[in-house]
Motif scaffolding. Sequence first.
Motif, short mmCIF file in Angstrom:
data_model
loop_
_atom_site.label_atom_id
_atom_site.label_comp_id
_atom_site.label_asym_id
_atom_site.label_seq_id
_atom_site.Cartn_x
_atom_site.Cartn_y
_atom_site.Cartn_z
N PHE A 2 0.82 -1.23 0.00
CA PHE A 2 0.00 0.00 0.00
C PHE A 2 0.85 1.26 0.00
O PHE A 2 0.36 2.35 -0.31
N THR A 31 10.56 0.68 7.17
CA THR A 31 10.71 -0.72 7.58
C THR A 31 10.77 -1.61 6.34
O THR A 31 10.67 -2.82 6.44
N ASN A 68 8.89 -1.47 3.05
CA ASN A 68 7.96 -1.26 1.94
C ASN A 68 7.98 0.18 1.42
O ASN A 68 7.93 0.41 0.21
N PRO A 85 -3.71 -2.81 9.62
CA PRO A 85 -2.44 -3.02 10.33
C PRO A 85 -1.85 -1.67 10.77
O PRO A 85 -2.00 -0.67 10.07
N GLY A 118 1.68 0.30 12.13
CA GLY A 118 3.08 0.41 12.49
C GLY A 118 3.19 1.73 13.26
O GLY A 118 3.08 1.79 14.48
N ALA A 127 -0.10 5.69 11.03
CA ALA A 127 -0.46 6.69 10.01
C ALA A 127 -1.54 6.17 9.07
O ALA A 127 -2.48 6.90 8.72
N LEU A 128 -1.43 4.93 8.64
CA LEU A 128 -2.41 4.39 7.70
C LEU A 128 -3.81 4.42 8.32
O LEU A 128 -4.78 4.83 7.68
N SER A 148 7.59 -5.18 8.85
CA SER A 148 7.03 -3.89 8.42
C SER A 148 6.38 -3.14 9.57
O SER A 148 6.21 -1.93 9.50
N LEU A 149 5.96 -3.88 10.59
CA LEU A 149 5.22 -3.25 11.69
C LEU A 149 6.08 -3.08 12.94
O LEU A 149 5.57 -2.74 14.00
N ILE A 164 7.71 -1.01 14.65
CA ILE A 164 7.95 0.40 14.98
C ILE A 164 7.64 0.58 16.47
O ILE A 164 6.49 0.47 16.89
N GLU A 178 2.22 -10.70 2.91
CA GLU A 178 3.30 -10.74 3.89
C GLU A 178 2.65 -10.76 5.29
O GLU A 178 1.45 -10.42 5.43
N ALA A 222 2.67 -8.75 7.72
CA ALA A 222 2.04 -7.48 8.10
C ALA A 222 0.69 -7.27 7.40
O ALA A 222 -0.12 -6.45 7.84
N GLY A 244 0.48 -5.78 2.09
CA GLY A 244 1.78 -6.08 1.47
C GLY A 244 1.83 -7.51 0.95
O GLY A 244 1.15 -8.41 1.46
#
Length: 431
Positions: free
Chosen positions: A130, A155, A157, A256, A258, A261-262, A320-321, A323, A367, A369, A398
């Motif tokens: 994404f 991370t 992506n 999901p 991290g 923000a999404l 990816s997550l 954080i 993936e 995440a 992802g």
Amino acid sequence: MEHLHLSQGSYWILKRVIKLRIKPRICLECPECGSLIEEAPLAVCNECWGPLQVKQDYEAVKDSLKKREIKNREQSLWRYLELLPIKESRFIVNLGDGWTPLTRCQRLEKELGVRELYIKNDALNPTGSFKDRPASVGVSKALEFGFNVVGCASTGNLAAATAAHAAKAGVKSFVLIPGNIEPNKVVQSAAYGAKILQVEGTYDAANRLGILASEIFNWALLNINLRPFYVEGSKTLAYEICEQLDWNTPDRVIIPMGSGALLNSFYRGLADLEKIDFIDNSKDVKITGAQPKGCSPIVDAFHTNNRISPVKEPKTICKSLAIGEPASGKQAIKVIRETGGYADAPSDEEIIEAEKILASREGIFAEPAGAITLATLIRLIDNGVVEEDEKIVLLVTGSGFKSLEAAQKTVGKPVKIPANIDALREAVENG
Ligand SMILES: Cc1ncc(COP(=O)(O)O)c(C=O)c1O
Ligand SMILES: [Zn+2]
């Protein structure tokens, strides 16, 4: 403009404020203190350090943008141009980002006992995640601001997405990544021509170095000094899902997290649609956040005192997550509460199992995440949080190709056979 804060009296702020007397289509707003400033590559408010957000003139968009017109536009996120923070379309960098399928999952519906289940398959974006959405908008904005070097802290992506869009735009890119991300993501970013700076330590260390780099080298770092513009790209996920549901909303979306923000962008996307009268129930969508158990600062804060305690050493298969200090975590918790959503943190084992289920039942290779949203749904059904008659959308953010080592843990090995019919027959008969 309503709120002008001149208390610090700096000439720089004064200059910006004067410019704002002509109402722009796009400016920056601080949600904490209400300051409005001219758009600039700036992420935090000069007055109170609040996170700046893009503010648009929605009345103008409402007058000019109609559903029937969008219907016939190009199949990318740029079909929503009027809602995106780019003023001149000549700066747009588009790899065919967005407009990914929203797939009904009948097999999983039956298996899990939910009324209506959809997957928004953002693994099908040009670089496989994404992040092409915020990267497309972020790199376009960097060009509009006149930068000739772009980059990010990532991370994995976002690194690939930034590098690909920089390549298309013909500008240089630097990406800061942590030490332990999946090799495929590193190779992919390098293939697009990014200069990869692999920082010892965690994502948070890479991010801190990124903040310094944006200041010292005058780079446009998408999720740092261009963060308010970059996050706008992810709002298109909400626009697309509603359009794909004939301008209806789902009851719940699982997202999901991290940095968070999404999730925030998704919610702001729904709010945009309500402001321009495309939908009328943005707050009815239960926004539900997912983090892996080995790095779940937002979920933990949601279930305790709302205060985010940084995770120093994330331990999860969802690289990816990983954080530990989520920049948008506080807002994410607010959104989850405001919409009556929920937050949960499945274990790595549950996530790997969900990845397998997604691939084997619905033909979607995610993936970890991305598969975390299915793992979360399964938990929420088991715990009675999700009701049977809900219409649910899972974001799969992802592709499984990004982290093959995760999938390799669960799949069977190929059956090696000599090239003759007897061996073939024997292998088939043995199942
Ligand atoms: C596949 C995937 N999903 C979800 C996220 C979470 O995004 P955010 O940091 O905006 O919460 C990321 C972040 O890198 C990601 O790569
Ligand atoms: Zn402020």
